[in-house]
Each structure stands twice: as structure tokens, then as C-alpha cells.
Enzyme design. Structure first.
Site, short mmCIF file in Angstrom:
data_model
loop_
_atom_site.label_atom_id
_atom_site.label_comp_id
_atom_site.label_asym_id
_atom_site.label_seq_id
_atom_site.Cartn_x
_atom_site.Cartn_y
_atom_site.Cartn_z
N HIS A 189 0.82 -1.21 0.00
CA HIS A 189 0.00 0.00 0.00
C HIS A 189 0.86 1.26 0.00
O HIS A 189 0.63 2.18 -0.75
CB HIS A 189 -0.82 0.04 1.29
CG HIS A 189 -2.16 -0.57 1.15
ND1 HIS A 189 -2.51 -1.73 1.76
CD2 HIS A 189 -3.24 -0.16 0.45
CE1 HIS A 189 -3.76 -2.02 1.46
NE2 HIS A 189 -4.22 -1.09 0.67
N ARG A 296 -4.95 -2.27 -13.32
CA ARG A 296 -4.84 -3.54 -12.58
C ARG A 296 -6.14 -3.76 -11.82
O ARG A 296 -6.32 -3.21 -10.73
CB ARG A 296 -3.68 -3.48 -11.59
CG ARG A 296 -2.29 -3.41 -12.21
CD ARG A 296 -1.25 -3.31 -11.11
NE ARG A 296 0.09 -3.64 -11.53
CZ ARG A 296 1.06 -2.74 -11.72
NH1 ARG A 296 0.83 -1.46 -11.54
NH2 ARG A 296 2.26 -3.13 -12.08
N ARG A 332 -6.92 -4.77 -17.60
CA ARG A 332 -6.33 -6.11 -17.48
C ARG A 332 -7.24 -6.99 -16.64
O ARG A 332 -7.71 -6.56 -15.58
CB ARG A 332 -4.95 -6.01 -16.82
CG ARG A 332 -4.30 -7.38 -16.68
CD ARG A 332 -2.88 -7.29 -16.18
NE ARG A 332 -2.83 -7.02 -14.75
CZ ARG A 332 -1.70 -6.88 -14.06
NH1 ARG A 332 -0.54 -6.95 -14.69
NH2 ARG A 332 -1.71 -6.65 -12.77
N GLU A 437 5.01 -11.61 -20.38
CA GLU A 437 5.77 -11.61 -19.13
C GLU A 437 6.32 -12.99 -18.78
O GLU A 437 6.96 -13.17 -17.76
CB GLU A 437 4.94 -11.03 -17.97
CG GLU A 437 3.52 -11.53 -17.87
CD GLU A 437 2.68 -10.74 -16.86
OE1 GLU A 437 3.21 -9.89 -16.13
OE2 GLU A 437 1.46 -11.00 -16.81
N ASP A 461 7.44 -8.95 -14.21
CA ASP A 461 7.44 -10.41 -14.16
C ASP A 461 8.44 -11.01 -15.14
O ASP A 461 9.13 -11.97 -14.81
CB ASP A 461 6.04 -10.96 -14.43
CG ASP A 461 5.19 -10.92 -13.18
OD1 ASP A 461 5.68 -11.34 -12.12
OD2 ASP A 461 4.03 -10.44 -13.25
N ARG A 471 10.86 -11.16 -7.60
CA ARG A 471 10.85 -9.69 -7.66
C ARG A 471 10.66 -9.04 -6.31
O ARG A 471 10.93 -7.86 -6.14
CB ARG A 471 9.74 -9.23 -8.63
CG ARG A 471 8.35 -9.58 -8.20
CD ARG A 471 7.35 -9.41 -9.35
NE ARG A 471 6.56 -8.20 -9.23
CZ ARG A 471 5.50 -7.94 -10.01
NH1 ARG A 471 5.13 -8.77 -10.96
NH2 ARG A 471 4.82 -6.83 -9.83
N CYS A 508 4.71 -1.95 -19.81
CA CYS A 508 4.00 -1.38 -18.67
C CYS A 508 4.62 -1.77 -17.33
O CYS A 508 4.02 -1.55 -16.28
CB CYS A 508 2.52 -1.78 -18.70
SG CYS A 508 2.26 -3.54 -18.56
C1 PEP Z 1 4.52 -6.61 -14.86
O1 PEP Z 1 4.62 -7.79 -14.52
O2 PEP Z 1 5.46 -5.95 -15.34
C2 PEP Z 1 3.27 -5.87 -14.69
C3 PEP Z 1 3.11 -4.68 -15.19
O3 PEP Z 1 2.28 -6.45 -13.98
P1 PEP Z 1 2.29 -6.64 -12.38
O4 PEP Z 1 3.37 -5.73 -11.83
O5 PEP Z 1 0.94 -6.25 -11.94
O6 PEP Z 1 2.60 -8.09 -12.23
MG MG Z 2 2.94 -9.01 -14.11
#
Ligand code: PEP
Ligand code: MG
Length: 588
Positions: A189, A296, A332, A437, A461, A471, A508
Site C-alpha cells: 500500500h 490492474r 487487465r 511476461e 514479471d 521480484r 507497462c
Molecule cells: C509486470 O509484470 O510488469 C506488470 C506490469 O504487472 P504486475 O506488476 O501487476 O505483475
Molecule cells: Mg505481471
């Protein structure tokens, strides 16, 4: 100096306001029998007042920020009415003769034992919600609490283990210039709110609450991800200069809001925003985004106690579309699993490797009714209104791994369209896109492209899967780097394949908003980028100082380097020369 994870850029200095656990030392003395009814009544009174509070907050936040941000208070109300949880407190007061505060402290311990060790972010967030509720209850039981921030003057740096949802909302009333948290992932958050409000922030700073007292001077360096507590005069002076430069730059860049992003040699770019809901869509518009590149939708589900129905989803999607008039909005479908779960779409058993497990469309496929509902809501959100043209909506599917999945997704979309047509329910055409991804999809991109209308590269990802480095795990963050030679090579081939096939491609992931990575992507031929709204003014400014040949040259130079470190330092040095005015924002 304490090292953490840079989650929101910029440099700031202020006075620490430490948000500690409220139960450092509750009164452990046992109640006399005759005191029990009064103590139970005191607790019930606090509960009633807390319910009134969260209801009022729900209304206030819904009016000011939006439905999805307010949904958390419905969760809080359900906690305050949860018979199991409240029953425990009653029994500890009545049977174990604990004071109400001590019973609440025990409640936190109890849930901490259950939830804290969980690797599941969603469950850990529920613990945050319980703590938030308990803090509110305790404030009614003890007038001595909640002192603190009122006596501080000047810029405040909030130092917390993690920020609770209601504290995040309250930050709006205070001059908060920086945020430091012990817990830390890019998706917490605190990180999301800080980024969307342009507040420098550092997360994952182990032990910082123990090392800091309210009133200490704290420097937050959100470019490098470190925090300095009570710096000496020289360091303070150096950072004051950086801080001034950062704020000046931010104010200056705010003016580029209405400019079209274009390079010096006239190449137009699309800078889009990543959002979690309608309130973010409004800040995206304020920052000059050209549309929404990634909505998202899981935020709608994560803050919800039950499955949001089609009408409720439709209303939320429409709110986002209305906040981005005449612009494209890429919605998405649900991306949970991995580190995020929602109770009504449970995973059942714990998975050994959740990020490589039952996640995203893999999970949605197994909840066909639920999936169809979301797709129907997205299609309906793209319908033209009575006197408004058809909005430009795109549907994006996360974690696509192979062609079979794309075919299956197409079939579900077709089914939703047929249903809506049969029901005479208006809906619009939406472009059909995949997130790229998963490394397997990158390898097979030429075979997948004919099956989609557009591609959005999810580098967060893609990098973690390519490098086999979680990550969210600070232990392997040196590997999980978007500027590593392997990542650059893969991204270059994906962008080239999309461009050769004439399929629109966006990136993105977080790297789109990082100047060094951005320039490399531009050099590869990428022209659509989606990022946290707060990064848009900087990237727009950087774009105006570049030409395509310069970006291509920087990519070539980066490709000649053999290590991530060399690539990063080369790009930083080059960018500092090209755009010296961006120094306060460029990370070293
Ligand atoms: C990503 O994986 O780069 C992405 C934009 O989606 P998220 O961060 O929501 O997994
Ligand atoms: Mg992702």
C-alpha cells in the site's frame, strides 16, 4: 545510513513521525470479578464508536477518492462485527479477566501467529486490517494514545513498519514529505500511494523503527533507496541542496502536462498510466497521461469481501473510462495468485512456488463463471452511451504462456459477446491483447502475434522469470534487474518482432518510468510506455531532450557492456550529460 528499496523517487528531509505498534505495554493486571461487566461495556462502547467511525470514513473516502479506495472500510466494519473475533475478546475479558486493551493485544498476537508467517501478501494485509481496527478500538479505550503527529511542525517523514490503510488516508491531512517502511515490496500500500502522490519513499529498511525516534531528522533518498538518520551538518547541507533541486524540478515539470511527448527530432510517443482504480485515473489525467495503459483490476477484488458482481464491475470500469475522456483504457483481467490472493477465489492448498503456480489466467480459467462475468463487464464498459461515442477500451490478459491459452481466451470473449448479443445488452468492440511476461511467450512471440491485436510487456514479471529471481525478495534483487544484458537482449527481440508484424506494443512494467531503462527501450523502437502517473512528467521532459539516433546510440553502447553495473553507470553518466536538469531524479 540504512539501505532499503527505492519505491518512489526524489530526495526529501524532514522530522520523523514514528508509527509504532500501539500495544507496547498494555495493562496486564487482572480484573476483579465485579469489574468485568463494566469492562465488557467499555469494550462494546469502543466497538460501537469504531463502527460509526469506519462508516463515516467509508462515506467520506468514497465521496472524495472513490469506491475502490473506500472498500477497505467495509472490510473493517466486517471485522468489527465478526462474531468469532469479537467473541474471543469477550471471552478473554470475561473468562481470563483481561482488560479490554490486554485482550486486544492478545488478539493481535493470536492473528499474528496465524498470519504473519504466511508468504501470502493478501493474508498479511488482512493482519494489517485487523491491526488497524484494533488501533481504532484502543484509541477509544485509552485517551492517552494518538498523541504525536500534532506536536510536530514542518515536513514530516512517516516511519512505520508498514502503513495501515486508514493511516494512508489520514496522511492527506498532514504535511507528509517522505515515507520509510520496514516491510517492503513494490506492491505494498505504502509504495503504491507514495508513488501515485509523488512522495519520495523507501521500503524494506530493516530495523529502522528501532533506530529512529519521533523528532529525529531523517533524509529519505528515494532515488537510491536509502535513509539517513540524524545526519551531520555536511551531509545535511548536501542533501538540502538535492532536496531543493528535486522540489524545484517537480514544480517545473508539472507545467509540461499539456505538452505532447515528442523527441527533439519530432518522434511522437505515447506516455500512458498504470492505475489501480478511478482515483488513480484522475491523477493520471492531472499528470498529463495520454490514457490508461494498464488498469490492474485486482485492486477491486483485493479490497472486497465478496465477489464483485457484473454491475458493480461495470460501474467501476465506467468510472475509470469517464476519468480518461477520449483516451484509450486498457483493462487487465484479474491477476491474482502469486503473491496476491482473494478469499473468494482461494487457492485451496498452499503452493510451493506460487509465482510459478496457479496465477492470473491460469486461475481465471478454472473459475469460468467468474471470468466470464469480468469479460462481460469489460465488453459492456466499451458500449457507446446515448450521446457519447464508443470509448476506446482494450482488454489485456496477464501471464499468457502459449498459443492454446490465447485460443481459449478468444473463445471465452466470443462466448461473452454472444451472450450479450442474445440478451440485447449493448457492448463495444475491444482490442484483444496479451501481457508478455513469461519467457516462453517471448521465445515464441512470432507464433503468438497473429493471435492478438496488441502486446503489453510486463517487465516486472518477465525480468523475475528470466533471471529466476523473485521480484519481492531483497536477497536476490541484484539479479532481478531490468538493465541486465539478458533482459535487454530479450526485450530487443520482442519489440523488433512486434514492430515487424505491425502489432502495437507497450511496456507497462516499472522500468518504463526509470530514465536509464526508458532510453534503452526508446532505442529499441518502443513508442508506447505505461508507468505510474508520477513518472510521466520526468519521462516527458527527458524525451524532449533526446533524439531517436541518440537513444539508438545509447542502446548500442549499453549492449557493448557485459555487466548490469556497467550498463547502469554508463547510462547514468550519459543521461546526466544530456539532461543535467534531471539530476535530482536520476538514480546513480
Ligand atoms: C509486470 O509484470 O510488469 C506488470 C506490469 O504487472 P504486475 O506488476 O501487476 O505483475
Ligand atoms: Mg505481471
Amino acid at each position: 545510513m540504512r539501505k532499503g528499496i527505492a519505491v518512489s523517487p526524489g530526495v526529501t528531509i524532514g522530522t520523523a513521525y514514528c508509527i509504532h505498534e500501539v500495544f507496547v505495554d498494555p495493562d496486564r493486571s487482572l480484573l476483579e470479578s465485579h469489574e468485568i461487566p463494566a469492562e465488557t461495556a467499555r469494550f462494546e462502547n469502543a466497538r460501537k464508536r469504531s463502527i460509526d467511525d469506519v462508516r463515516a470514513l467509508h462515506q467520506k473516502v468514497e465521496g472524495q477518492i472513490g469506491k475502490e479506495a473506500a472498500a477497505v472500510f467495509a472490510v473493517h466494519e466486517s471485522i468489527l462485527r465478526d462474531t468469532t473475533l469479537i467473541g474471543k475478546v469477550h471471552s478473554w475479558i470475561q473468562d481470563d479477566r483481561l482488560t479490554a486493551q490486554a485482550a486486544l493485544a492478545k488478539l493481535i498476537e493470536y492473528y499474528r501467529g496465524l498470519l504473519d508467517r504466511s508468504r501470502d501478501d493478501y493474508l498479511r494485509e488482512r493482519l494489517a486490517d485487523i491491526r488497524d481496527v484494533v488501533e481504532r478500538l484502543t484509541s477509544y479505550l485509552s485517551a492517552a494514545l494518538h498523541k504525536g503527529s500534532g506536536v510536530l511542525s514542518g515536513p514530516i517523514i512517516v516511519v512505520a513498519d508498514e502503513l495501515l490503510p486508514s493511516q494512508v488516508v489520514m496522511l492527506g491531512d498532514k504535511p507528509v514529505h517522505g515515507i520509510v517502511t520496514q516491510a517492503g515490496s513494490q506492491t505494498s500500500h505504502a509504495a503504491i500511494v507514495a508513488r501515485s502522490r509523488g512522495i519520495p519513499a523507501v521500503s524494506g529498511v530493516a530495523g529502522v523503527l528501532r533506530q529512529t525516534k519521533t523528532g529525529d531528522t531523517v533524509i529519505v533518498d528515494g532515488r537510491e533507496g536509502h535513509v539517513i538518520i540524524n545526519p551531520d551538518g555536511e551531509i545535511l547541507a548536501a542533501y538540502r541542496k538535492l532536496e531543493r533541486e528535486f522540489f524545484n524540478l517537480r514544480d517545473e515539470l508539472a507545467h509540461n502536462r499539456d505538452q505532447q511527448p515528442a523527441t527533439k527530432d519530432g518522434e511522437r510517443l505515447q506516455l500512458l498510466a498504470n492505475i489501480n482504480g478511478a482515483s488513480d485515473a484522475r491523477s493520471a489525467a492531472a499528470m498529463g497521461a495520454a490514457g490508461i495503459g494498464l488498469y490492474r483490476t485486482e485492486y477491486l477484488y483485493l479490497t472486497h469481501a465478496s465477489v464483485p458482481g457484473e454491475e458493480e464491475q461495470l460501474e467501476t470500469y465506467r468510472e475509470v473510462i469517464q476519468a480518461s475522456p477520449n483516451q484509450s483504457v486498457t483493462i487487465r483481467t484479474l491477476d491474482i495468485g502469486g503473491d496476491k490472493t482473494v478469499p473468494f477465489l482461494g487457492r485451496g492448498q498452499q503452493e510451493a512456488n506460487p509465482f510459478m503456480g496457479w496465477r492470473s489466467i491460469r486461475l481465471s480459467f478454472e473459475h469460468p463463471n467468474f471470468f466470464l462475468t469480468q469479460i462481460r463487464a469489460i465488453l459492456r464498459s466499451a458500449a457507446a452511451g446515448e450521446d457519447s461515442p464508443q470509448p476506446h477500451v482494450e482488454m489485456l490478459f496477464p501471464m499468457v504462456t502459449n498459443l492454446e491459452e490465447l485460443r481459449r481466451l478468444r473463445a471465452i470473449v466470443r462466448r461473452a459477446q454472444q451472450q450479450l448479443a442474445a440478451e440485447k445488452q449493448p457492448y463495444g468492440n475491444v482490442a484483444f491483447g496479451m501481457m508478455l511476461e513469461v519467457p516462453a511467450a517471448a521465445v515464441m512471440i512470432d507464433q503468438l502475434l497473429p493471435a492478438v491485436d496488441f502486446v503489453s510487456i510486463g517487465s516486472n514479471d518477465l525480468v523475475q522469470y528470466l533471471m529466476a529471481a523473485d521480484r519481492d525478495n531483497p536477497k536476490v534483487s541484484h539479479l532481478c534487474q531490468p538493465l541486465s544484458p539478458a533482459v535487454i537482449r530479450v526485450l530487443r527481440s520482442v519489440v523488433a518482432a512486434c514492430n515487424a508484424a505491425g502489432k502495437p506494443v507497450t511496456l507497462c512494467g516499472e522500468m518504463a518510468g526509470q530514465p536509464q531503462a526508458f532510453v534503452v527501450l526508446l532505442g529499441m523502437g518502443l513508442r508506447r510506455f505505461s508507468m505510474s502517473p508520477a513518472f510521466i512528467p520526468t519521462i516527458k521532459e527527458l524525451t524532449a531532450q533526446l533524439t531517436i539516433p541518440i537513444a539508438e546510440d545509447l542502446l548500442r553502447k549499453a549492449e557493448h557492456q557485459k555487466t548490469t553495473k556497467r550498463i547502469r553507470s554508463l547510462l547514468t553518466a550519459e543521461l546526466l550529460q544530456l539532461a543535467p536538469n534531471l539530476k535530482p531524479i536520476l538514480m546513480q
